[in-house]
Structure formats: structure tokens, C-alpha cells
Design an enzyme around this catalytic site. Structure first.
Site, PDB file in Angstrom:
ATOM      1  N   CYS A  32       0.833  -1.211   0.000  1.00 19.07           N
ATOM      2  CA  CYS A  32       0.000   0.000   0.000  1.00 19.07           C
ATOM      3  C   CYS A  32       0.869   1.263   0.000  1.00 19.07           C
ATOM      4  CB  CYS A  32      -0.981  -0.026   1.172  1.00 19.07           C
ATOM      5  SG  CYS A  32      -2.263  -1.273   0.941  1.00 19.07           S
ATOM      6  N   TYR A  33       0.964   1.958   1.113  1.00 17.80           N
ATOM      7  CA  TYR A  33       1.813   3.153   1.173  1.00 17.80           C
ATOM      8  C   TYR A  33       3.242   2.803   0.775  1.00 17.80           C
ATOM      9  CZ  TYR A  33       4.273   7.216   3.111  1.00 17.80           C
ATOM     10  OH  TYR A  33       5.065   8.329   3.274  1.00 17.80           O
ATOM     11  N   SER A  80       1.186 -10.529  38.037  1.00 18.40           N
ATOM     12  CA  SER A  80      -0.246 -10.239  38.072  1.00 18.40           C
ATOM     13  C   SER A  80      -1.081 -11.503  38.183  1.00 18.40           C
ATOM     14  CB  SER A  80      -0.653  -9.488  36.800  1.00 18.40           C
ATOM     15  OG  SER A  80      -0.557 -10.346  35.671  1.00 18.40           O
ATOM     16  N   GLY A 113      -1.408 -13.347  35.466  1.00 15.28           N
ATOM     17  CA  GLY A 113      -1.769 -13.628  34.084  1.00 15.28           C
ATOM     18  C   GLY A 113      -0.655 -14.346  33.347  1.00 15.28           C
ATOM     19  N   VAL A 114      -0.911 -14.649  32.089  1.00 10.34           N
ATOM     20  CA  VAL A 114       0.039 -15.400  31.269  1.00 10.34           C
ATOM     21  C   VAL A 114       1.353 -14.636  31.097  1.00 10.34           C
ATOM     22  CG1 VAL A 114       0.465 -16.383  28.988  1.00 10.34           C
ATOM     23  CG2 VAL A 114      -1.803 -16.565  30.010  1.00 10.34           C
ATOM     24  N   SER A 152       3.001 -12.003  32.720  1.00 15.25           N
ATOM     25  CA  SER A 152       3.926 -11.833  33.837  1.00 15.25           C
ATOM     26  C   SER A 152       4.429 -13.169  34.361  1.00 15.25           C
ATOM     27  CB  SER A 152       3.274 -11.032  34.964  1.00 15.25           C
ATOM     28  OG  SER A 152       2.180 -11.721  35.516  1.00 15.25           O
TER      29      SER A 152
END
Length: 534
Positions: free
Chosen positions: A91-92, A235, A237-238, A240
Site C-alpha cells: 500500500c503506502y 499479576s 496472568g500469562v 507476567s
């Protein structure tokens, strides 16, 4: 394929601002080819230092006619020609090649956006595996068009409207597509990219996640001194979890993990996460209760970006304090902070054009990368910042992280603050949201569809609606349900639930969550929306 072979087969993407740019990186990695993405206006030296075998010029929101239009650095064309580097403009990127090499680009009379049909005009080069006259559906997104090609270039495909769709100069190894082959809306796009990389450029596949693990272990070992101590923000979660496991593998017990309860966690998240860290991962984790600290700072704050910045700053303040306490205990000052920042986090936090850093348009700031103070005392280690979510899960699997962790849906760093539009501290909004979210997620698990969904969550709507409950008129809040499918979080589609599932779920939430009398379903894809609400 050894590390040297990987480095000699690098596919480098120059980013000129398209929101699809990093899908190119992801699609190429899916072909087991190592790819990296850098700012399109990077210096020639920073490009040549990477010694790319192939360079892809991305799309972008700009016009090549604009006075401040981004462009590859001076000497770029001479470099790729002298070193026989293959170049593909998208594109660009195509328009940039045409303009810079003496062709002509004009504002199109027939601007093309969305799905379009193109036909092959020459069975060679990019479409050497096609026949002349073959049609395919592609995803167009452009206002300008190439009307005169530079010397040595020829048209190899056109759109149904007659606009140039693909060009090439095989002698100089320069190619261009006026559409986005990297998006799923171009069904044959991956086939074209594969043919270009393997058949035209002679790239060798062989890059794998084990290479990432080996390389990151070396980087961490070389970065962290032999006596340095490191703090990791966990945290649950995956991201961390995998980051912590990786760093722990590299430096052992010099890693000190901290889990912060900021009052913005899901239902019973603190208890569940701490138990899993201890029983499954055997990581030494300190839990910091900072509920009052976070919520007091967020009181009265309604602007999403401001909320993210406040949360990011408070996290760092806590880590600094934790580092100070650790220093008193160890007799040495921790030097680094580990974060599970991913590629999409970095991409979506890019500042707008003119900032000098990138030409991508800002979507939102992630707390990992947007809320860090300039005077932060700890140096950052972000071992996953070049990886997408599915790659992180694969990396975790190699290291033996329990499947229960790896399959968890993503949870935003700012937590429920971005799922409660407006002031999160008013009334009992967070408690209402936690209850509704828990019912939603448990229902998905009970239905056996949790793993089929990329991310699911409830959103608290700060709007009172009229209802009838227990034969009485109620004036209560609404809950919106959001569930999406995705491969890497860069694009997403909403999940198609069974109607009875939704009906039962709505009844359950309204019956069991005080303060809720209405349940809505978000059926917007990304783009145009983002996955989270703020």
C-alpha cells in the site's frame, strides 16, 4: 537452524503507521521465519546493522504527497541494490517505492476501501504460481494510486476498477502490492507472502520458539550482573507468569516476585493467584495490599488515559518501596524490574506522527509502557516485548508453565479500572462488576467454550436503567458482556454465543447481582473498537 542461520534470514518490516503493520510480523513468524519491525524512518545504519535478507515497507495513513510524509532513509535504495536485498512495498510502501524511483502517484479518482477483486495480468514474479486472468479477493485501503511506474517496473495485477494492484521489478528485486496480504480479509494473502519469501527471496524457514528462549536467556544473563537482584511484577496472568519463569530460569533466587492487590482485581483473584504461585510455580512471591493506596488516587478520576497513568505510577511507587525494603534485607539494592510487556502493548502505545518515535497513531497507553515515570529508579527488563500472546503461551509451554496458567484469558494491567467507565470508586461499582464477571466466566467454563474464546469479561455501565424486579420498579445499572476470538490480539471478532446460553446468563446475573437489572452484549469487532472499553 542455528542462531547464525536465523540472523541471516531476517525479514525486516519498516513501519509507516498502518494499524495492520505488525500483523505482517506475526504472519511471517507463523511461517517459522524470524521477523522484526522497526520505525520506517529509522537510520540507514540501524537497518543495515540488522543485516536483513528481505525488507517489507508497510502501509500507512499518510499520502506520499504530504510535506511531512514518512520515508525510508537516504541511501536506502542504493543499499538494497548493492546487497541484493528483496523489497516488498505494501500500500503506502508501494506508493513510496514508485514515487522515490521516479514514477507518479496521484490522489485516486476511485478510492478503494474494503474487499475488492483483483486479476492477475502476468504469471510471473509475485504471481508466478497463478495463471493470467485468475481473480482473488483482497483488502484494499488507499486513497492514492500509482499512475506511472518507474523505469523497469511492470504491472502484474489490477483491480476490477482498473487500478494498479501489484507491480514488480525483478531485476532490482523490488515488488509492491496495493492491498494488505497480511489480513484475513485477503484469503490468499498468506499464499502470496509464502511464495514471495520462499520462492522469490529464497528465505529458509527454521526459526522457532526454542530460539527465542535460548536468546532471551543469554540477553538476561548478559544484562543482569552476577550479583544483581531483580524484582518482578506478577499479576497472575500469562504474560507476567511466563516473564517471571524465564527470568527465574536465568538468574535463580536473585529474582524477587511481588503481587500487588490494587483493589481492581477480579473475584477472589488475590487468594487464587497466591495459592497457584506457591503450589504450582514454586516462585517466592510477596503480596502487597495496596487497595486504599490505589483507590484513593483514583477517586474522582474519569478520563481513561489519566486512570492508566495513575495506576502505572502507583505500581512503580510500590515497586520502588519494595526495592527499598529488599535492599535493607539483602544489603544490596535491586537494579531491575521485570514486566510482561507484549508486542501489542508496545505497538498500541506508539505516539502519533511528529513525535519523532513512530508514525503509528496512538490507540491507548498501556500501563506497562505508558505510565512509567521518567525518574523511575529501577531499570526495566521486558523479555516478551517482541512477542505476541500466542507466542508467549508457546514459550511458557516449553518452560513447563502449568496449562491452567497458559490458558488464562488476558487481563489488563489497569485491571477493572478500564472496565468501569468513569469513576471506579463510586458506590459499589467494582463489587457489582466482580460478581457479574465471575458469573459470566464460570458460565463459559461450564459450557466448555472457555478455550475457544480469546478474552471474555463483563463491563459495568455507569447508566441507571428502569426495570421490574420482584413486582417492583427498579432503577439499577446495566452490565455489558464482551467476548472475542483472536489469534494475537491485534484484530478480533466477537464470539457467537448460543441464544439460550445468553438468555440463561442474563437471568442469572440479574437475579444474583444486586444493583443490576439489564444485561447487554458487545458485538463489535477490532477494529473499529478495541477489545477493552477504555
Amino acid at each position: 537452524m542455528d542462531a547464525q542461520d536465523v540472523k541471516s534470514n531476517v525479514v525486516l518490516i519498516l513501519d509507516f503507521g498502518s494499524q495492520y503493520t505488525h500483523l505482517i510480523t506475526r504472519r511471517i513468524r507463523a511461517l517459522n521465519v524470524f521477523s522484526l519491525c522497526v520505525n520506517g524512518t529509522s537510520s540507514l545504519k540501524s537497518i543495515t546493522d540488522l543485516n536483513p535478507r528481505v525488507i517489507i515497507l508497510s502501509g500507512g495513513p499518510h499520502s506520499v504527497h504530504a510535506p511531512d510524509a514518512p520515508c525510508f532513509p537516504p541511501g536506502f535504495i542504493e543499499y538494497v541494490e548493492a546487497n541484493k536485498v528483496h523489497v516488498l512495498g505494501i500500500c503506502y510502501g508501494l506508493q513510496l517505492l514508485v514515487q522515490q524511483l521516479g514514477g507518479e502517484v496521484r490522489v485516486g479518482e476511485k478510492q478503494e476501501y474494503g474487499r475488492m477483486e483483483i486479476a492477475v495480468e502476468k504469471s510471473a514474479g509475485l504471481f508466478g504460481y497463478k495463471n493470467v486472468g485468475d481473480w482473488q479477493t483482497v483488502w484494499m485501503s488507499h486513497g492514492d494510486e500509482a499512475v506511472k511506474l518507474p523505469e523497469g517496473f511492470e504491472i502484474v495485477a489490477r483491480s476490477k476498477q482498473g487500478i494498479v494492484a501489484a507491480v514488480e521489478n525483478p531485476t532490482k528485486r523490488l515488488y509492491g502490492l496495493q492491498y494488505h496480504p497480511e489480513v484475513t480479509h485477503s484469503p490468499e494473502g498468506m499464499e502470496t507472502l509464502k511464495y514471495f519469501l520462499f520462492d522469490i527471496c529464497g528465505i529458509t524457514a527454521g526459526w522457532k520458539m526454542q530460539d527465542v528462549l535460548d536468546e532471551e536467556l543469554k540477553v538476561i544473563t548478559n544484562t543482569v550482573g552476577p550479583t544483581d537482584h531483580v524484582i518482578c511484577a506478577l499479576s497472575g496472568g500469562v504474560d507476567s507468569t511466563v516473564a517471571a519463569t524465564l527470568v527465574h530460569k536465568a538468574i535463580g533466587d536473585r529474582l524477587h516476585c511481588v503481587f500487588v492487590d490494587n483493589g481492581l482485581l477480579r473475584w477472589q483473584e488475590r487468594e487464587r493467584v497466591m495459592q497457584t504461585f506457591e503450589s504450582d510455580l514454586h516462585l517466592p512471591v510477596t503480596c502487597v495490599d495496596a487497595v486504599d493506596q490505589f483507590l484513593s488516587k483514583l477517586k474522582g478520576v474519569t478520563e481513561p488515559e489519566k486512570k492508566r497513568k495513575i495506576i502505572g505510577n502507583e505500581f512503580i511507587n510500590i515497586f520502588d518501596a519494595f526495592a527499598h525494603d529488599l535492599e535493607q534485607k539483602l544489603g544490596t539494592k535491586p537494579a531491575y524490574l521485570v514486566q510482561g510487556t507484549l508486542y501489542p502493548d508496545v505497538i498500541e502505545s506508539c505516539p502519533p506522527p511528529g513525535s519523532g518515535r513512530t508514525h503509528s497513531h496512538t490507540i491507548k497507553s498501556h500501563h506497562n509502557v505508558g505510565g512509567l515515570p521518567k525518574d523511575m529508579k529501577l531499570k526495566l527488563i521486558e523479555p516478551l516485548k517482541l512477542l505476541f500472546k500466542d507466542e508467549v503461551r508457546e514459550l511458557g509451554k516449553i518452560m513447563g508453565v502449568p496449562p491452567a496458567f497458559l490458558k488464562r484469558h488476558p487481563f489488563p494491567g489497569p485491571g477493572l479500572a478500564v472496565r468501569v467507565p468513569g469513576d471506579v470508586t463510586l458506590e459499589n461499582r467494582l463489587d457489582i462488576l466482580r460478581r457479574a464477571d465471575e458469573i459470566f466466566i464460570q458460565a463459559i467454563k461450564d459450557a466448555g467454550i472457555y478455550d475457544a474464546i480469546w478474552q471474555a469479561f463483563a463491563v459495568f455501565m455507569p447508566v441507571l436503567t428502569v426495570g421490574v424486579q420482584g413486582d417492583q420498579r427498579t432503577h439499577s445499572y446495566a452490565i455489558t458482556l464482551r467476548a472475542v476470538t483472536s489469534q494475537d490480539g491485534m484484530t478480533a471478532d466477537w464470539y457467537y454465543f448460543d441464544h439460550k446460553f445468553l438468555a440463561d446468563l442474563s437471568t442469572k446475573i440479574c437475579n444474583e447481582v444486586p444493583g443490576v437489572n439489564r444485561v447487554l452484549l458487545d458485538i463489535t469487532s477490532k477494529p473499529p473498537s478495541t477489545i477493552e472499553w477504555e
